[in-house]
Design a protein around this motif. Structure first.
Motif, PDB file in Angstrom:
ATOM      1  N   ILE A  46       0.860  -1.178   0.000  1.00  0.00           N
ATOM      2  CA  ILE A  46       0.000   0.000   0.000  1.00  0.00           C
ATOM      3  C   ILE A  46       0.897   1.229   0.000  1.00  0.00           C
ATOM      4  CG2 ILE A  46      -1.736   1.279   1.285  1.00  0.00           C
ATOM      5  CD1 ILE A  46      -2.655  -1.396   2.451  1.00  0.00           C
ATOM      6  N   GLU A  47       0.772   2.013  -1.052  1.00  0.00           N
ATOM      7  CA  GLU A  47       1.610   3.200  -1.187  1.00  0.00           C
ATOM      8  C   GLU A  47       0.780   4.308  -1.820  1.00  0.00           C
ATOM      9  OE1 GLU A  47       4.855   3.806  -4.339  1.00  0.00           O
ATOM     10  OE2 GLU A  47       5.915   3.069  -2.569  1.00  0.00           O
ATOM     11  N   HIS A  48       0.927   5.488  -1.304  1.00  0.00           N
ATOM     12  CA  HIS A  48       0.220   6.618  -1.880  1.00  0.00           C
ATOM     13  C   HIS A  48       0.862   6.969  -3.215  1.00  0.00           C
ATOM     14  CE1 HIS A  48      -1.449  10.688  -2.258  1.00  0.00           C
ATOM     15  NE2 HIS A  48      -2.408  10.234  -1.486  1.00  0.00           N
ATOM     16  N   LYS A  49       0.054   7.383  -4.180  1.00  0.00           N
ATOM     17  CA  LYS A  49       0.596   7.614  -5.511  1.00  0.00           C
ATOM     18  C   LYS A  49       1.498   8.839  -5.588  1.00  0.00           C
ATOM     19  CE  LYS A  49      -3.675   9.819  -7.044  1.00  0.00           C
ATOM     20  NZ  LYS A  49      -4.749   9.762  -8.018  1.00  0.00           N
ATOM     21  N   LEU A  50       1.493   9.713  -4.597  1.00  0.00           N
ATOM     22  CA  LEU A  50       2.356  10.888  -4.611  1.00  0.00           C
ATOM     23  C   LEU A  50       3.579  10.737  -3.714  1.00  0.00           C
ATOM     24  CD1 LEU A  50      -0.352  13.695  -4.548  1.00  0.00           C
ATOM     25  CD2 LEU A  50       0.883  12.799  -6.498  1.00  0.00           C
ATOM     26  N   ASP A  51       3.746   9.568  -3.095  1.00  0.00           N
ATOM     27  CA  ASP A  51       4.884   9.374  -2.199  1.00  0.00           C
ATOM     28  C   ASP A  51       6.224   9.467  -2.909  1.00  0.00           C
ATOM     29  OD1 ASP A  51       3.472   9.172   0.092  1.00  0.00           O
ATOM     30  OD2 ASP A  51       3.531   6.993   0.228  1.00  0.00           O
ATOM     31  N   LYS A  52       6.267   9.137  -4.200  1.00  0.00           N
ATOM     32  CA  LYS A  52       7.548   9.186  -4.897  1.00  0.00           C
ATOM     33  C   LYS A  52       8.020  10.619  -5.125  1.00  0.00           C
ATOM     34  CE  LYS A  52       5.043   8.396  -9.140  1.00  0.00           C
ATOM     35  NZ  LYS A  52       4.761   7.433 -10.172  1.00  0.00           N
ATOM     36  N   PHE A  53       7.126  11.603  -4.990  1.00  0.00           N
ATOM     37  CA  PHE A  53       7.488  12.999  -5.161  1.00  0.00           C
ATOM     38  C   PHE A  53       7.796  13.690  -3.839  1.00  0.00           C
ATOM     39  CE2 PHE A  53       4.549  12.025  -8.682  1.00  0.00           C
ATOM     40  CZ  PHE A  53       5.461  12.137  -9.709  1.00  0.00           C
ATOM     41  N   THR A  82       9.801  14.143  -0.266  1.00  0.00           N
ATOM     42  CA  THR A  82      11.086  13.795   0.338  1.00  0.00           C
ATOM     43  C   THR A  82      10.917  13.347   1.781  1.00  0.00           C
ATOM     44  OG1 THR A  82      11.434  16.105   0.967  1.00  0.00           O
ATOM     45  CG2 THR A  82      12.367  15.382  -1.122  1.00  0.00           C
ATOM     46  N   THR A  83       9.831  13.754   2.430  1.00  0.00           N
ATOM     47  CA  THR A  83       9.648  13.391   3.832  1.00  0.00           C
ATOM     48  C   THR A  83       8.918  12.075   3.990  1.00  0.00           C
ATOM     49  OG1 THR A  83       7.644  14.734   3.890  1.00  0.00           O
ATOM     50  CG2 THR A  83       9.672  15.757   4.650  1.00  0.00           C
ATOM     51  N   ALA A  84       8.350  11.532   2.910  1.00  0.00           N
ATOM     52  CA  ALA A  84       7.658  10.249   2.996  1.00  0.00           C
ATOM     53  C   ALA A  84       8.654   9.123   2.759  1.00  0.00           C
ATOM     54  CB  ALA A  84       6.543  10.178   1.964  1.00  0.00           C
ATOM     55  N   GLY A  85       8.291   7.960   3.189  1.00  0.00           N
ATOM     56  CA  GLY A  85       9.165   6.812   2.966  1.00  0.00           C
ATOM     57  C   GLY A  85       9.520   6.164   4.281  1.00  0.00           C
ATOM     58  N   LYS A  86      10.788   5.821   4.418  1.00  0.00           N
ATOM     59  CA  LYS A  86      11.233   5.156   5.631  1.00  0.00           C
ATOM     60  C   LYS A  86      11.065   6.074   6.837  1.00  0.00           C
ATOM     61  CE  LYS A  86      14.584   2.177   3.436  1.00  0.00           C
ATOM     62  NZ  LYS A  86      15.972   1.770   3.375  1.00  0.00           N
ATOM     63  N   ASN A  87      10.852   5.473   7.967  1.00  0.00           N
ATOM     64  CA  ASN A  87      10.685   6.231   9.203  1.00  0.00           C
ATOM     65  C   ASN A  87      12.062   6.720   9.639  1.00  0.00           C
ATOM     66  OD1 ASN A  87       9.761   7.366  11.487  1.00  0.00           O
ATOM     67  ND2 ASN A  87       9.135   5.483  12.479  1.00  0.00           N
TER      68      ASN A  87
END
Length: 91
Positions: free
Chosen positions: A27-34, A36-41
């Motif tokens: 499950i991944e949001h479609k804008l997560d690749k854009f 910089t603060t999203a991703g690994k904790n």
């Protein structure tokens, strides 16, 4: 042993007839690749340093788009309240 943090197990399950790459159940949001603060904790320090980096090196196209959207919304608001622009003209 009460002070140790339990970690969840991660499995690499793939369905039998799946022909794509990666896990289809991820499950991944479609804008997560854009973002910089999203991703690994990364923790609060990593997220704060990413936010400061974004503040110092802004994306110029995003700023231009944001200014266009804000100006359109301001003009729509002025039209709705029936603002009279004749107050700026000299007599």
């Amino acid at each position: 042993m009460g002070f140790l943090k339990r970690t969840h197990n991660k499995f690499d399950y793939q369905p039998r007839y799946y022909k794509g790459e990666g896990n289809p159940f991820k499950i991944e949001h479609k804008l997560d690749k854009f973002r910089t603060t999203a991703g690994k904790n990364k923790g609060i320090k990593g997220k704060l340093s990413d936010a400061i980096h974004d503040l110092k090196n802004p994306d110029k196209s995003v700023n231009k788009t944001l200014l266009i959207i804000i100006s359109i919304l301001v003009f729509v608001f002025l039209y709705i309240i029936d603002f009279d622009l004749s107050i700026f003209k000299r007599n």
